[in-house]
Design an enzyme around this catalytic site. Structure first.
Site: not given
Length: 222
Positions: A39-40
């Site tokens: 998700d980063t």
């Protein structure tokens, strides 16, 4: 992470993520991580595309019985940050700049004899400027095809004139101090002036030469 990747969001991994389907189809093929860094990486890619990222605060309670391997996760995150840094636009621009500077230095030394310092500087800059604009077009800004090719090279030539003015001015100052400087000193002064002009070149390429592509990408949101 904020310092390394220049992110504008505060938390990449805690909480839920929501993304529009069309934006997901556009971004997900570029996400390489399938672990905790997923998700980063998704958010960093979204930010680099100029998409809007909206954060909604939530209450978070740590699970004391977590099975997460903190050391391993941290190391994988560091590898992910390094990979994203290597793929960053500024990193690619600097890599192109280093290659262009080396080519410029070699051409200057080869042409210094027959053309003189000023002529060799102008010729070496002209040759490398065309290659530099094309390399940045493809590698740094990801522009493909022939659309706007001529316009972008003409605008790149204007940026070249600015660089030529800076390096010619530096050369004139050097010759005013020493009428017959060693070629190594001439080259060092010219490379230093060219490096100083690099920041101006990057800003010009990003905000002017290739700005139209950025405006086309901006409307999509996440």
């Amino acid at each position: 992470m904020k310092g390394a990747l220049r992110t504008r969001f505060s938390d990449a991994q805690c909480g839920f993520k929501a993304i529009r389907a069309d934006v997901a189809r556009r971004l997900l093929p570029g996400v390489r991580d399938d672990g905790w860094f997923f998700d980063t990486e998704l958010l960093v890619l979204a930010q680099r595309e100029g998409l809007r990222i909206h954060e909604v605060p939530v209450d978070w309670v740590d699970d004391s019985d977590s099975r997460v391997d903190v050391v391993r996760t941290a190391l994988e995150d560091l590898r992910g940050i390094g990979r994203l840094l290597a793929a960053a636009r500024l990193t690619r621009f600097l890599a192109v700049g280093v290659a262009s500077t080396l080519a410029y230095a070699l051409l200057f030394l080869l042409l210094r004899g027959p053309l003189g310092a000023a002529g060799a500087n102008a010729a070496a800059l002209a040759i490398t400027a065309v290659a530099n604009t094309q390399a940045n077009r493809r590698l740094t800004f990801g522009v493909r095809g022939r659309e706007d090719l001529l316009r972008q090279h003409v605008m790149g030539a204007v940026v070249f004139v600015v660089t030529l003015g800076l390096t010619t001015g530096a050369l004139s100052v050097l010759h005013g101090i020493d009428a017959h400087p060693a070629r190594g000193i001439e080259l060092a002064v010219l490379v230093a002036a060219s490096v100083c002009a690099t920041f101006t070149r990057y800003v010009a390429l990003r905000t002017w030469v290739f700005a139209r592509r950025g405006r086309r990408l901006a409307p999509s949101t996440s």
